[in-house]
Design an enzyme around this catalytic site. Structure first.
Site, PDB file in Angstrom:
ATOM      1  N   LYS A   1       0.848  -1.202   0.000  1.00  0.00           N
ATOM      2  CA  LYS A   1       0.000   0.000   0.000  1.00  0.00           C
ATOM      3  C   LYS A   1       0.885   1.256   0.000  1.00  0.00           C
ATOM      4  CE  LYS A   1      -3.758  -2.462   2.353  1.00  0.00           C
ATOM      5  NZ  LYS A   1      -4.566  -2.549   3.584  1.00  0.00           N
TER       6      LYS A   1
ATOM      7  N   TYR B   1     -12.316  -3.207  -3.170  1.00  0.00           N
ATOM      8  CA  TYR B   1     -12.857  -3.267  -1.802  1.00  0.00           C
ATOM      9  C   TYR B   1     -14.386  -3.261  -1.822  1.00  0.00           C
ATOM     10  CZ  TYR B   1      -8.219  -2.431   0.340  1.00  0.00           C
ATOM     11  OH  TYR B   1      -6.919  -2.549   0.780  1.00  0.00           O
TER      12      TYR B   1
ATOM     13  N   PHE C   1     -15.371   3.183   7.851  1.00  0.00           N
ATOM     14  CA  PHE C   1     -13.965   3.556   7.616  1.00  0.00           C
ATOM     15  C   PHE C   1     -13.610   3.639   6.128  1.00  0.00           C
ATOM     16  CE2 PHE C   1     -13.942  -1.132   8.261  1.00  0.00           C
ATOM     17  CZ  PHE C   1     -13.330  -1.543   7.084  1.00  0.00           C
TER      18      PHE C   1
ATOM     19  N   ARG D   1      -1.175 -14.710   3.375  1.00  0.00           N
ATOM     20  CA  ARG D   1      -1.886 -14.063   4.492  1.00  0.00           C
ATOM     21  C   ARG D   1      -1.109 -14.246   5.793  1.00  0.00           C
ATOM     22  NH1 ARG D   1      -6.485 -10.816   3.800  1.00  0.00           N
ATOM     23  NH2 ARG D   1      -7.374 -11.624   5.744  1.00  0.00           N
TER      24      ARG D   1
ATOM     25  N   THR E   1      -5.015  -8.383  10.149  1.00  0.00           N
ATOM     26  CA  THR E   1      -5.428  -7.075   9.603  1.00  0.00           C
ATOM     27  C   THR E   1      -5.032  -5.935  10.549  1.00  0.00           C
ATOM     28  OG1 THR E   1      -7.316  -8.186   8.586  1.00  0.00           O
ATOM     29  CG2 THR E   1      -7.426  -5.784   8.761  1.00  0.00           C
TER      30      THR E   1
ATOM     31  N   ASN F   1      -1.617  -0.342   7.457  1.00  0.00           N
ATOM     32  CA  ASN F   1      -1.107  -1.710   7.687  1.00  0.00           C
ATOM     33  C   ASN F   1      -0.304  -2.280   6.505  1.00  0.00           C
ATOM     34  OD1 ASN F   1      -3.190  -2.327   5.957  1.00  0.00           O
ATOM     35  ND2 ASN F   1      -4.264  -3.713   7.361  1.00  0.00           N
TER      36      ASN F   1
ATOM     37  N   HIS G   1      -1.586  -5.663   1.337  1.00  0.00           N
ATOM     38  CA  HIS G   1      -2.826  -6.391   1.079  1.00  0.00           C
ATOM     39  C   HIS G   1      -2.470  -7.783   0.570  1.00  0.00           C
ATOM     40  CE1 HIS G   1      -6.650  -7.583  -0.732  1.00  0.00           C
ATOM     41  NE2 HIS G   1      -5.907  -7.999  -1.752  1.00  0.00           N
TER      42      HIS G   1
ATOM     43  N   GLU H   1      -8.814 -10.495  -8.227  1.00  0.00           N
ATOM     44  CA  GLU H   1      -7.951  -9.316  -7.973  1.00  0.00           C
ATOM     45  C   GLU H   1      -6.818  -9.223  -8.999  1.00  0.00           C
ATOM     46  OE1 GLU H   1      -6.850  -9.814  -3.851  1.00  0.00           O
ATOM     47  OE2 GLU H   1      -8.884  -9.348  -3.148  1.00  0.00           O
TER      48      GLU H   1
END
Ligand code: DAT
Ligand code: MG
Length: 202
Positions: free
Chosen positions: A62, A102, A110, A138, A144, A165, A168, A179
């Site tokens: 990110k 998303y 949020f 993951r 998360t 964070n 992704h 994705e």
């Protein structure tokens, strides 16, 4: 003199025909066979039915990860683990793309903050391939919420709050394929064979 030469030649010929000095003694032959069997065992693959399917996952660094100079570190973790890089690019996302990516979160309170964070700078898009890549990816990212991420994970080592964070990772093989299709054109992905495949998988 001539007879002696003929005799010597005959003896030499006989030695060749009888295999003297040519045929391996049984012990040497069995050692060679066992060496080749060992080599065979080292490179033998388990039947494909018992091997897990190769899987692709979409991993994205990110804007905070890019800004903080963590691209190399994150790439390296996946490379060193043995996953194979199939696609890589720095990219500035659009709002439309993020709304698709998303789509399950657009109603969340949020979401506006998530959107402006993800639009604040370039992201680094990656496709990694390998056995169980989605689940392992993951795990490598961590929870998360970074405060619930284990040390040793990317989020656990480099972040503190959920809104920054760093990375992704796809949450299922099906979503990974969706994705990858969202973030990459087909011709941006490379089909290539890794030379270390036989050293990563048995
Ligand atoms: P993950 O990124 O681990 O798959 P997710 O898909 O549930 O988690 O959420 C996507 C991103 O949205 C997440 O990385 C950070 C943000 N987010 C999730 N829950 C949040 C919350 N409660 N508050 C703020 N941001 C949140
Ligand atoms: Mg998610």
């Amino acid at each position: 003199m001539f007879l002696t030469r003929v005799l010597v030649l005959l003896v030499a010929r006989l030695a060749v025909v009888s295999g003297f000095g040519m045929v391996q003694p049984p012990i040497a032959a069995s050692m060679a066979a066992s060496r080749s069997a060992t080599r065979g065992a080292a490179t033998a693959r388990a039947p494909s039915a018992v091997r897990m399917a190769m899987e692709r996952t979409y991993i994205m660094i990110k804007p905070d990860g890019v800004q903080r100079g963590l691209v190399g570190e994150i790439l390296q973790r996946f490379e060193k683990r043995g996953y194979q890089l199939k696609g890589l690019k720095l990219y500035t996302a659009s709002e439309e793309l993020l709304r698709q990516h998303y789509k399950d979160l657009v109603e969340k309170k949020f979401f506006p903050d998530l959107l402006s964070y993800m639009l604040s700078g370039p992201v680094c898009c990656m496709v990694w391939e390998g056995e169980n890549a989605v689940k392992m990816g993951r795990q490598m990212l961590g929870a998360t919420n970074p405060q619930e991420s284990q040390p040793g994970t990317i989020r656990g080592d480099y972040s503190i709050v959920v809104g920054r964070n760093i990375c992704h990772g796809s949450d299922s093989p099906e979503n990974a394929e969706i994705e990858i299709g969202l973030w990459f054109d087909e011709d941006e992905l490379c089909a290539w064979e890794s030379h270390s495949k036989d050293w990563v998988y048995e």
